[in-house]
Write an enzyme that holds these catalytic residues in place. Structure first.
Site, PDB file in Angstrom:
ATOM      1  N   GLU A 100      -3.328   6.808   7.434  1.00 36.73           N
ATOM      2  CA  GLU A 100      -1.978   6.256   7.346  1.00 36.73           C
ATOM      3  C   GLU A 100      -1.017   7.276   6.760  1.00 36.73           C
ATOM      4  O   GLU A 100      -1.380   8.059   5.880  1.00 36.73           O
ATOM      5  CB  GLU A 100      -1.972   5.001   6.485  1.00 36.73           C
ATOM      6  CG  GLU A 100      -2.760   3.858   7.072  1.00 36.73           C
ATOM      7  CD  GLU A 100      -2.772   2.650   6.159  1.00 36.73           C
ATOM      8  OE1 GLU A 100      -2.278   2.779   5.018  1.00 36.73           O
ATOM      9  OE2 GLU A 100      -3.273   1.608   6.576  1.00 36.73           O
ATOM     10  N   CYS A 135      -6.373  -2.265  -4.105  1.00 34.72           N
ATOM     11  CA  CYS A 135      -6.024  -1.384  -2.999  1.00 34.72           C
ATOM     12  C   CYS A 135      -6.831  -1.735  -1.756  1.00 34.72           C
ATOM     13  O   CYS A 135      -8.065  -1.761  -1.795  1.00 34.72           O
ATOM     14  CB  CYS A 135      -6.273   0.078  -3.390  1.00 34.72           C
ATOM     15  SG  CYS A 135      -5.976   1.251  -2.060  1.00 34.72           S
ATOM     16  N   SER A 207      -0.744  12.371  -6.633  1.00 36.02           N
ATOM     17  CA  SER A 207      -1.162  11.186  -7.365  1.00 36.02           C
ATOM     18  C   SER A 207      -2.680  11.132  -7.447  1.00 36.02           C
ATOM     19  O   SER A 207      -3.368  11.230  -6.431  1.00 36.02           O
ATOM     20  CB  SER A 207      -0.638   9.921  -6.672  1.00 36.02           C
ATOM     21  OG  SER A 207      -1.072   8.763  -7.345  1.00 36.02           O
ATOM     22  N   LEU A 231      -2.386   4.938 -13.578  1.00 37.33           N
ATOM     23  CA  LEU A 231      -2.964   4.442 -14.834  1.00 37.33           C
ATOM     24  C   LEU A 231      -3.298   2.951 -14.732  1.00 37.33           C
ATOM     25  O   LEU A 231      -4.448   2.553 -14.883  1.00 37.33           O
ATOM     26  CB  LEU A 231      -1.993   4.696 -15.986  1.00 37.33           C
ATOM     27  CG  LEU A 231      -2.518   4.387 -17.380  1.00 37.33           C
ATOM     28  CD1 LEU A 231      -3.684   5.289 -17.740  1.00 37.33           C
ATOM     29  CD2 LEU A 231      -1.405   4.509 -18.422  1.00 37.33           C
ATOM     30  N   CYS A 349      -1.034   0.481   0.417  1.00 42.32           N
ATOM     31  CA  CYS A 349      -1.958   1.453   0.996  1.00 42.32           C
ATOM     32  C   CYS A 349      -3.113   0.754   1.694  1.00 42.32           C
ATOM     33  O   CYS A 349      -3.770  -0.105   1.135  1.00 42.32           O
ATOM     34  CB  CYS A 349      -2.492   2.366  -0.104  1.00 42.32           C
ATOM     35  SG  CYS A 349      -3.573   3.664   0.494  1.00 42.32           S
TER      36      CYS A 349
END
Length: 360
Positions: A100, A135, A207, A231, A349
């Protein structure tokens, strides 16, 4: 933790090579070095999609390169456009794997009405091994690492589609970049290089979930890239629950490593903090975050969670977000609320690819 550096076992073409590798390959084929420079320019600046378009290369050379060093351009298998102008793509690679990519134009515009910035969020792996509970990609697992050229071709795809130069890139798509470190750093150098995409290092953001060895290595890189750490909780038990693959990288070691990173790189780190209602947004979570930030040079991005299909988790209430921003800024910790873009096109995501599969 495994490094996942050796998951690619099938042959690839030019996307497997960085610029030095392209020069070496052209030299071994018996061509002068200036031909490598021409090849790099055609692929990464002129963005051609076939060797046939490289008109200043000899026909015989083009035929040989097409045979021994294929130029594989990702195919757009799905493309969705958000009401905010963002575009999300599912790209199919040479081996059939899919990743993606998201193109995000700025809201502000110049005198001509065109966006001043175009940001690309690109993937670094096919899938992801980190298994973060919030996620969608984490539920998919890891298929393989991406190669340097495969990362750049995501950016070039967005440039072609928008017919505009990409000004900023963020490695916040699928995958944990520091578990594909060597390929990833080669890609960043190609993105940054004048003969490549020419995007300034400070406009390149990486990231990571907090891979300690990767942070240490990254702090020694010469380029002034920006580091963002996902985090999501400063309480060990909560972070272990929502980011299970980070259990062997406790918060105490992460903080020590970030101090070391700042000593070496002299660059401030950003913390990405997903605000999840009833999971990590209580007052004790806020207190823990303020304590964790003490002694660190950081900026915090609070991010309301995007809704994921079949997930029981929801974004924090607006009053909670306002309370956190006020409290963190009052504690001397610069904090901003990052607006979610593309939420109407499965912006979280891994969502778009998963949705596409559900339609097949």
């Amino acid at each position: 933790m495994a490094t996942y550096e050796d998951t690619t076992t099938h042959p690839f073409g030019i996307e497997a090579l960085d610029f030095e590798g392209i020069h070496d390959r052209i030299r071994t084929l018996g061509y002068p070095s200036f031909r490598a420079k021409q090849l790099i320019q055609w692929v990464y600046q002129k963005q051609v999609e076939s060797y046939d378009q490289m008109t200043n290369l000899p026909a015989k050379m083009r035929e040989e390169l097409a045979r021994v060093l294929p130029l594989d351009i990702p195919q757009v298998s799905d493309r969705q456009v958000s009401k905010d102008g963002s575009r999300k793509y599912v790209l199919t690679l040479a081996d059939g794997c899919q990743v993606e990519t998201v193109g995000i134009p700025s809201h502000d515009s110049g005198a001509d009405g065109e966006s001043r910035r175009l940001t690309v969020c690109f993937s670094t792996q096919v899938g992801c091994p980190m298994q973060c509970a919030f996620c969608a990609t984490g539920h998919e697992g890891l298929t393989r690492n991406l190669l340097p050229g495969e990362m750049l071709q995501q950016i070039l795809t967005v440039q072609r589609d928008f017919n505009a130069r990409v000004s900023n890139v963020v490695a916040m798509g699928q995958g944990e970049p520091f578990l594909n470190y060597d390929n990833f750093i080669k890609a960043l150098k190609m993105i940054n290089a004048k003969e490549g995409l020419g995007i300034g290092a400070r406009h390149i953001t990486v990231s990571s979930c907090g891979i300690l060895d990767g942070i240490r290595r990254f702090g020694l890189e010469e380029e002034q890239y920006t580091l963002a750490i996902s985090l999501h909780s400063a309480r060990q038990d909560i972070r272990d629950a929502i980011m299970p693959r980070c259990k062997n990288m406790p918060l105490t070691l992460l903080k020590d490593t970030l101090r070391e990173y700042y000593r070496n790189a002299k660059r401030r780190v950003s913390f990405e903090y997903l605000m999840i209602d009833g999971v990590n947004d209580a007052d004790e979570d806020l207190i823990a975050l303020i304590r964790f930030c003490k002694g660190l040079h950081v900026h915090i991005n609070l991010i309301p969670l995007n809704d994921i299909d079949d997930s029981p988790w929801k974004p924090s209430a607006s009053r909670t977000l306002a309370h956190w921003i006020d409290s963190l800024n009052a504690a001397g910790i610069e904090t901003t609320l990052r607006n979610s873009r593309g939420s109407d096109i499965a912006g979280a995501c891994g969502q778009l690819k998963n949705k596409q599969r559900s339609r097949i």
